[in-house]
Design an enzyme around this catalytic site. Structure first.
Site, PDB file in Angstrom:
ATOM      1  N   ASP A  97     -29.076   5.755 -36.684  1.00 34.27           N
ATOM      2  CA  ASP A  97     -29.139   4.988 -37.920  1.00 34.27           C
ATOM      3  C   ASP A  97     -28.768   5.940 -39.068  1.00 34.27           C
ATOM      4  O   ASP A  97     -27.591   6.173 -39.306  1.00 34.27           O
ATOM      5  CB  ASP A  97     -30.567   4.442 -38.022  1.00 34.27           C
ATOM      6  CG  ASP A  97     -30.757   3.430 -39.121  1.00 34.27           C
ATOM      7  OD1 ASP A  97     -29.793   2.738 -39.465  1.00 34.27           O
ATOM      8  OD2 ASP A  97     -31.883   3.325 -39.647  1.00 34.27           O
ATOM      9  N   GLY A  99     -29.265   9.118 -38.993  1.00 33.48           N
ATOM     10  CA  GLY A  99     -28.849  10.380 -38.377  1.00 33.48           C
ATOM     11  C   GLY A  99     -29.816  11.521 -38.656  1.00 33.48           C
ATOM     12  O   GLY A  99     -29.631  12.629 -38.161  1.00 33.48           O
ATOM     13  N   LEU A 102     -31.929  12.729 -35.409  1.00 38.03           N
ATOM     14  CA  LEU A 102     -31.099  13.421 -34.426  1.00 38.03           C
ATOM     15  C   LEU A 102     -30.614  14.771 -34.948  1.00 38.03           C
ATOM     16  O   LEU A 102     -30.506  15.735 -34.182  1.00 38.03           O
ATOM     17  CB  LEU A 102     -29.922  12.517 -34.044  1.00 38.03           C
ATOM     18  CG  LEU A 102     -29.270  12.806 -32.711  1.00 38.03           C
ATOM     19  CD1 LEU A 102     -30.292  12.942 -31.586  1.00 38.03           C
ATOM     20  CD2 LEU A 102     -28.277  11.713 -32.372  1.00 38.03           C
ATOM     21  N   LYS A 125     -24.969   2.925 -35.968  1.00 36.87           N
ATOM     22  CA  LYS A 125     -24.812   2.190 -37.237  1.00 36.87           C
ATOM     23  C   LYS A 125     -24.207   3.137 -38.264  1.00 36.87           C
ATOM     24  O   LYS A 125     -24.930   3.686 -39.097  1.00 36.87           O
ATOM     25  CB  LYS A 125     -26.192   1.771 -37.765  1.00 36.87           C
ATOM     26  CG  LYS A 125     -26.852   0.615 -37.089  1.00 36.87           C
ATOM     27  CD  LYS A 125     -28.100   0.255 -37.924  1.00 36.87           C
ATOM     28  CE  LYS A 125     -29.144  -0.435 -37.121  1.00 36.87           C
ATOM     29  NZ  LYS A 125     -30.434  -0.542 -37.822  1.00 36.87           N
TER      30      LYS A 125
END
Ligand code: 5GP
Length: 169
Positions: A97, A99, A102, A125
């Site tokens: 989403d 980021g 991550l 996304k």
């Protein structure tokens, strides 16, 4: 009411396609798949079985990102059992989403000196991205909407749905 957004059949085809690519790219190498809990467990179970090769699995759980502040930290709630230095690591994510989560996880993993480190996400996304992440394998790019099923939850519900759905009123 739940509307189907990505069907079981579309998922099946995509997983086979991803599995083939990964099998080709990692020929002759051991792949250590790192499954990010909880959302990625369904995708990872299917993907691991779609890869023809030497697949190992390990699991990690981090606290999800609160707010959109890129200076925040993620907390490791469950760390890996395996050492990853010198190994070919493939991080399995359900959805990217902003980021932010991550990015933090990748920093932690990079610091452990794997031989290679790549990401495979089921959903992406890109329109919501706040931190650029280098994604090697991506299943579906989706619009900015909240989806559930195939491991993804809404308040811990719906993870078991075999398709990706959207909650509509
Ligand atoms: P981000 O990329 O913003 O740091 O966070 C990604 C995480 O947010 C995912 O692993 C997932 O847990 C959650 N997330 C993002 N978008 C969605 C969505 O549409 N549905 C669900 N169920 N979780 C989402």
């Amino acid at each position: 009411m739940i509307e189907i957004y990505i069907s079981q059949e579309q998922i099946r085809e995509k997983v086979v396609e991803l599995g083939k690519k990964i099998s080709e790219d990692y020929q002759g190498k051991e792949i250590l798949m790192i499954v990010l809990l909880k959302g990625s467990f369904v995708f990872a179970a299917d993907l691991a079985r779609a890869v023809d090769g030497d697949v190992r699995l390990d699991f990690m759980k981090v606290s999800s990102y609160e707010g959109e502040n890129s200076t925040g930290e993620v907390r490791i709630l469950k760390d890996l059992d395996e050492k990853i230095n010198g190994r070919h690591v493939l991080v399995i994510e359900d959805i990217i989403d902003t980021g932010l989560t991550l990015t933090k996880i990748m920093d932690v993993l990079k610091g452990r000196n794997p031989a290679s480190l790549e990401i495979c996400t089921f959903l992406n996304k890109p329109s919501r991205r706040l931190k650029e992440v280098d994604v090697k394998y991506s299943g579906f790019e989706i619009e900015d909407k909240f989806v559930i099923g195939y491991g993804l939850d809404y308040d811990q519900k719906y993870r078991q749905l075999p398709y990706i759905g959207e909650v509509v009123s």
